[in-house]
Design a protein around this motif. Structure first.
Motif, short mmCIF file in Angstrom:
data_model
loop_
_atom_site.label_atom_id
_atom_site.label_comp_id
_atom_site.label_asym_id
_atom_site.label_seq_id
_atom_site.Cartn_x
_atom_site.Cartn_y
_atom_site.Cartn_z
N LYS A 310 -39.49 -22.83 18.31
CA LYS A 310 -39.34 -23.78 17.20
C LYS A 310 -39.32 -25.23 17.69
CE LYS A 310 -36.75 -20.41 14.45
NZ LYS A 310 -35.53 -20.14 13.66
N GLN A 329 -38.38 -25.46 9.31
CA GLN A 329 -39.02 -24.20 8.95
C GLN A 329 -40.37 -24.43 8.26
OE1 GLN A 329 -38.00 -21.28 9.91
NE2 GLN A 329 -39.78 -20.28 8.97
N ILE A 332 -42.93 -25.08 10.88
CA ILE A 332 -43.25 -23.85 11.62
C ILE A 332 -44.23 -22.99 10.81
CG2 ILE A 332 -42.27 -21.68 12.47
CD1 ILE A 332 -39.71 -23.22 13.09
#
Length: 447
Positions: A310, A329, A332
């Motif tokens: 990450k 997130q 990602i």
């Protein structure tokens, strides 16, 4: 099993005869495979097909587009077929290698109509390109002259004459026979009449046998036909969109769908982008789904997206040390999507997004060398609206490995509005490293 159920599965099976005999047999639905294995009529048809193709040295290498071709043929089953009904199918049948060697509503009309048979012969003698045959089919479908500049004066004269020629008057109707009642022989029958003499009606006894269940089996063919074929000749609009996505000969051509499928099996890919005629790369990209990383290189600057950890790391150029950032997130997920096949190598995410009328054609290589036979070259042409609403003609050229179907080099371009010629502007060369090689490249970049 009722008569209508047997008719339905026999007709469904006909569409898959080629696939059943080819290396694509595993793509045939299980119920169809089971039926073909047990049905005497289907086995007889397969035997005839093998004999016909063995005489012509034809291999059973089929594309998904050709299955679509057969499906459109059989959409006309149980319907009165005139010359105008099948006219738009003729240019596709004229493409070398696209002969249909099993009985269909279209081919049986050709057998009984000398006018249509002669027109097919004339189209073959014109020796047009795949794109030109597609344009002719669209003309016949729309009953209007389109893109006349794509043809010579003599070709346009022949096409115009065929476009305006009236029907011969021959009307055919293709139906599957009842394998429970009819004598052994052909698994279909064809009624032949003229426009002023109605075709033989279905016997009262057979109509009386029809139940609500039987109607469900038969009627969807007609409703599907009304939805997509208005008039029936408009079938060619759908057919050309599929059939022009492969080169003239199905024995040598690669369906564009095969490239999409091949890339789904790729885990690691390396892409190097250039201006089309420049030797120095603009950008290099390495992706590894197994490692969960994506590495960019522009000049001497590296950017590493590490999905597993990450993080995003940047190093090189004016960065004296590694700059590391934790990823949210959303970021990602966005990066992860770019690492899915086809990795941005193809113009569209999947085959279903290809615009109607897109043309897929094989290019004869002008190069020489021992590896040329291992490579195939294709062009994809399509038209799309730009952000300003204008229509733009695009070209995507792909050099693929003939064995793996994976791209080795692709080039992008579009039509120059001043010269009206397609001009390629961007070149991307592709390799497929191992996971270890990708890891080594990341380490060499200092990340």
């Amino acid at each position: 099993m009722s008569t209508s159920e047997i008719e339905s599965i026999c007709q469904k099976s006909m569409i898959y005869y080629y696939d059943y005999l080819s290396s694509a047999r595993d793509q045939v639905p299980d119920d169809v495979c089971d039926h073909i294995a047990e049905c005497a009529y289907c086995q007889q048809e397969l035997l005839s097909l093998k004999q016909i193709d063995s005489q012509s040295d034809t291999d059973f290498t089929l594309t998904s587009a050709q299955t679509t071709h057969l499906e459109l043929h059989f959409a006309l089953a149980y319907q009165p077929i005139k010359c105008s009904t099948i006219k738009a199918f003729l240019p596709v049948l004229a493409i070398p290698g696209q002969q249909v060697t099993i009985a269909t509503p279209v081919t049986t009309h050709l057998e009984h109509c000398s006018r249509c048979s002669e027109e097919l012969k004339t189209l073959k003698e014109l020796d047009l390109s795949v794109l030109q045959y597609g344009l002719v089919s669209q003309m016949f479908s729309n009953h209007s002259i389109e893109s006349p500049e794509a043809f010579s004066a003599s070709q346009m004269e022949v096409v115009s004459e065929m476009l305006n020629r009236p029907d011969s008057g021959v009307v055919t109707c293709f139906r599957l026979k009842d394998p429970l009642k009819d004598e052994p022989g052909e698994s279909y029958e064809v009624d032949v009449s003229t426009e002023d003499v109605p075709l033989t009606k279905q016997p009262e006894s057979k109509r009386a046998e029809a139940t609500a269940h039987d109607t469900i089996k038969v009627q969807p063919r007609a409703s599907k036909q009304r939805r997509f074929l208005r008039p029936l000749a408009a079938a060619a609009v759908l057919m050309i969109a599929a059939l022009l996505l492969f080169q003239n000969s199905p024995l040598q051509a690669t369906d564009i769908g095969q490239i999409y499928e091949a890339l789904k099996n790729v885990t690691n890919v390396s892409m190097t982008q250039y201006d089309v005629d420049e030797p120095a790369p603009i950008q290099q990209t390495w992706m590894s789904r197994s490692l969960g990383i994506k590495l960019y290189k522009e000049q001497e600057r590296f950017t590493l997206w590490d999905i597993e950890n990450k993080t995003r790391k940047i190093y090189g150029n004016d960065a004296a040390q590694i700059q590391s950032t934790m990823l949210e997130q959303d970021a990602i997920e966005t990066v992860a999507k770019t690492m899915d096949a086809p990795y941005g190598l193809l113009p569209f995410k999947n085959v279903s997004e290809l615009p109607r009328g897109a043309v897929w054609e094989k290019v004869q290589s002008q190069e020489a060398g021992p590896d040329i036979e291992k490579t195939e070259i294709y062009n994809l042409f399509w038209t799309q609206k730009s952000a300003t609403g204008n229509s733009v003609d695009y070209q995507w050229q792909c050099h693929i490995d003939a064995a793996t179907k994976c791209p080795l080099k692709i080039m992008w371009g579009k039509k120059n509005p001043d010269t009206q010629n397609h001009e390629l502007t961007t070149r991307i060369e592709i390799t497929y490293p191992t996971q270890g090689q990708v890891r080594d490249i990341v380490e060499q970049a200092g990340l």
